[in-house]
Design an enzyme around this catalytic site. Sequence first.
Site, PDB file in Angstrom:
ATOM      1  N   LYS B  81       0.922  -1.647   0.428  1.00  0.00           N
ATOM      2  CA  LYS B  81      -0.183  -0.039   0.015  1.00  0.00           C
ATOM      3  C   LYS B  81       0.605   1.292  -0.230  1.00  0.00           C
ATOM      4  O   LYS B  81       2.051   1.154   0.472  1.00  0.00           O
ATOM      5  CB  LYS B  81      -1.193   0.205   1.150  1.00  0.00           C
ATOM      6  N   SER B 156      -9.850   2.824   2.242  1.00  0.00           N
ATOM      7  CA  SER B 156      -8.922   3.319   1.912  1.00  0.00           C
ATOM      8  C   SER B 156      -8.051   2.470   0.656  1.00  0.00           C
ATOM      9  O   SER B 156      -8.067   2.206  -0.328  1.00  0.00           O
ATOM     10  CB  SER B 156      -7.784   4.350   2.505  1.00  0.00           C
ATOM     11  N   SER B 180     -10.285   0.237   6.988  1.00  0.00           N
ATOM     12  CA  SER B 180      -9.105   0.472   5.865  1.00  0.00           C
ATOM     13  C   SER B 180      -8.997  -0.922   5.212  1.00  0.00           C
ATOM     14  O   SER B 180      -8.884  -1.406   4.101  1.00  0.00           O
ATOM     15  CB  SER B 180      -8.210   1.851   5.154  1.00  0.00           C
TER      16      SER B 180
END
Lengths: 415, 508
Positions: B81, B156, B180
């Site tokens: 990420k 996210s 997330s």
Amino acid sequence: MTQATTEATVPYEEALAAYDPVLGLEVHVELNTATKMFCGCATTFGAQPNSQVCPVCLGLPGALPVVNEKGVESAIRIGLALNCEIAPWCRFARKNYFYPDMPKNFQTSQYDEPIAFDGHLDVELDDGTTYRVLIERAHMEEDTGKSTHVGGATGRIHGATHSLVDYNRAGIPLIEIVTKPMVGAGERAPEIARAYVATLRDLLAALGVSDVRMEQGSMRCDVNLSLMPTGADRFGTRSETKNVNSLRSVERAVRFEIQRHAAILASGGSVTQETRHWHEDTGITTSGREKSDAEDYRYFPEPDLVPIAPAADWVERLRESLPEPPAARRRRLQGEWGYADLEMRDVVNAGLLDLIEETVAAGASPAGARKWWSGEIARRANADGRDVPAYAAAPRRDPRPCGGVGVVGHQRPTQ
Amino acid sequence: MTTELITATAAELAARLAAREISSVEVTQAHLDRTAAVDGAVHSYLHVDAEGALASARAVDRRRAAGESMPTLAGVPIAVKDVMTTAGLPTTCGSRILQGWIPPYDSTVVARLKAAGLPILGKTNMDEFAMGSSTEHSAYGPSRNPWDLDRIPGGSGGGSSSVLASFQAPLATGTDTGGSIRQPAAVTGTVGTKPTYGGVSRYGLVALASSLDQAGPCARTVLDTALLHEVMAGHDPMDSTSIDAPVPAVVEAARRADVAGMRIGIVRELTGEGFQAGVQQRFDEAVRHLVDAGAQVVEVSCPSFVYALAAYYLILPSEASSNLAKFDAMRYGLRVLPAGDDDPSAEQVMAATREAGFGDEVKRRIILGTYALSSGYYDAYYGSAQKVRRLISDDFAAAFASADVLVSPTAPTTAFKLGDKLDDPMAMYLNDIATIPANLAGVPGMSVPSGLAPEDGLPVGLQILAPAMQDQRLYAVGAALEARLQAAWGAPLLASAPDLTAATAKGA
């Protein structure tokens, strides 16, 4: 506009006849830990700009702080030496504001949970009287980077073409020591301010926690001052004069601000709450930024650090290991050596205590040692434009035997 | 062969790599080829590092050929990420303000991945600074859900969830501040764990809300997630909030998949009203499967959970407003000079840069947080929110007195359509209603697929929550459920996902 106009003052005696000064001092002390407060970077003074930095003290995205245990230990020792309570549990807080030399745009500090609080320091004045300064708190925080404004006439940001930032200082541990408001000092306020800072400096030196070099900024003083009409009990509006960085300047700044405040009040004006700059050369202060109620640092507990909970037995061990307080040591040595008050004061003011103590320990008589160091050696050092401790210390660090000044540190004093 | 390499689990790849039946270069190249074929449509990646990944793969192959004993996952590629710093690779957090920033250091998680020999394929998309539930707040455009390219992949961490669901990587990292990791896993039919707060180092993880952020593993199976969990977790002296204790035995728990005698608590406040019918139906079925596997069901109540969302949206913006202050154009990232001013001050440059560099959602939360921390409002907002947080922890403590784990649907609905909630922040925030309490209390949580909602054919996730430091319980329950569901389905859930290469070809 680069130079503020000189403000009106009234004669000192006139000011004191009408008003009582209320004095508060905030002293920032850089600790002499080998590494910074929240990272492993070195803290050496005067290194190449931005050579002692890492992701943490540069505030790079993702970096996190870790508390320097030695910094906490020093803070506790300072608190204990100032007769403070030590918090059994406290936290760091973020003080949020924007400035280019502050990498994270918040300073990691302490807010309503200082590590040390409610202490006092007894200050001996020149006439032998003692004034007790009450200590509000001593808390841990980190220093900012250092901005240098280039191209202007004054070295301040106004008129500069550009600024350089050195982050070597960012993250160096600081202890901020804040007094309670000192009332009742009257005309002796400037002298008390100076004596407090001097006493604090000696105490910190004895603790070995800081270089306490005011000229290098490792000890910095902010002077808060307000006046109230004689006999009143409600404090007036205060000014905060920043970075007053010598003992003499502390005394002069307090004196100047008393005279300036009195002039404003006497003419029916009101004092502006603001920070002020001290000018060593002209001996005056000029207006900095206005410090109004609008300033809001949005403090909140630092979530990247865990609370500090010093174990009670650790604090006790630190208390037991405190060195003899400088004032007590002076009294003891004076008694042992049999010096007159005046002789003792000269010896102390010339910074000769350590040298004489060593010399006496090496077998010299106290009187002989005093004469040696404050007589012949002082004359030679003075001729060289240095003080005796620096003069004597230099050859001691030099392993090579040599002539001239080199003999000073090695030679046994005459009996 | 190539298809087989990209649909295999990380555990299978690891076994075949260890047996030297396949090379890491082959596996890595197969995934890079897959990305070349499908990521134009899915947009999981913000940055692909083919060269770096292949170089790491070659190094692992060389060491293995030389007979070195390698860590379990050595040679299995992974997607990271974009919120985790990677030395030499861009790290933007989905924001313009970090466009072009190349960090000089690795986050602890990335350093551990490298030490364990996992080639890093690239950096995955995310909502800007992890603020969002859809990736629509990424400054670089949204990622898409491989089950339906018109739908969100969650957020996210929608880049990491979609990278797994589109078979571009067998493993990915995530971070979870309010869901997330778990919500993206739920809406893409993948698995994700938010470990106990402090279980995985936050060093080098660009902070959203320091007291809530937790990095964790993402994968397609519970065992793969556990294997990655073990690599990422463990004490880190660089993070003061890192837990100095052994990592819970997550891999062992995932392998045993044993829930016999376990007390499963159903949280009354996290079911029923507000949850889509098909989501609720798959949840109820999942609970029955767990009972069939030997677990007991108890009902628990967590009355303070109704205040969790409100408390969260005070604490998060408050911390974020301070954490994001460092983006000031002085030292790195974007620098924008204000128009029409030849001699701007530092403050003017900061303001112009922040105006241009931050998106609307980030600005909204900075403003909220600045307000909540302001003098005179602190006690009413931030102070009260911290008290609610304490009540939520107390609710968890009480619930865990009668249950070993708690379960709920991970998200109230299946994946919504891109654009559907973009103009309604409150609707977007409500997506995290079931996941937020775990972040406030610091307890671990996992999302594991529980099937497809009958009404729309989209994935549904089951959330499992455990007491702090009992992360292994998540894996026991998750693996037990996964085994029973896959036996019932006859294949992994993702086997029924649409064929992306066909979709991509059609779209092109």
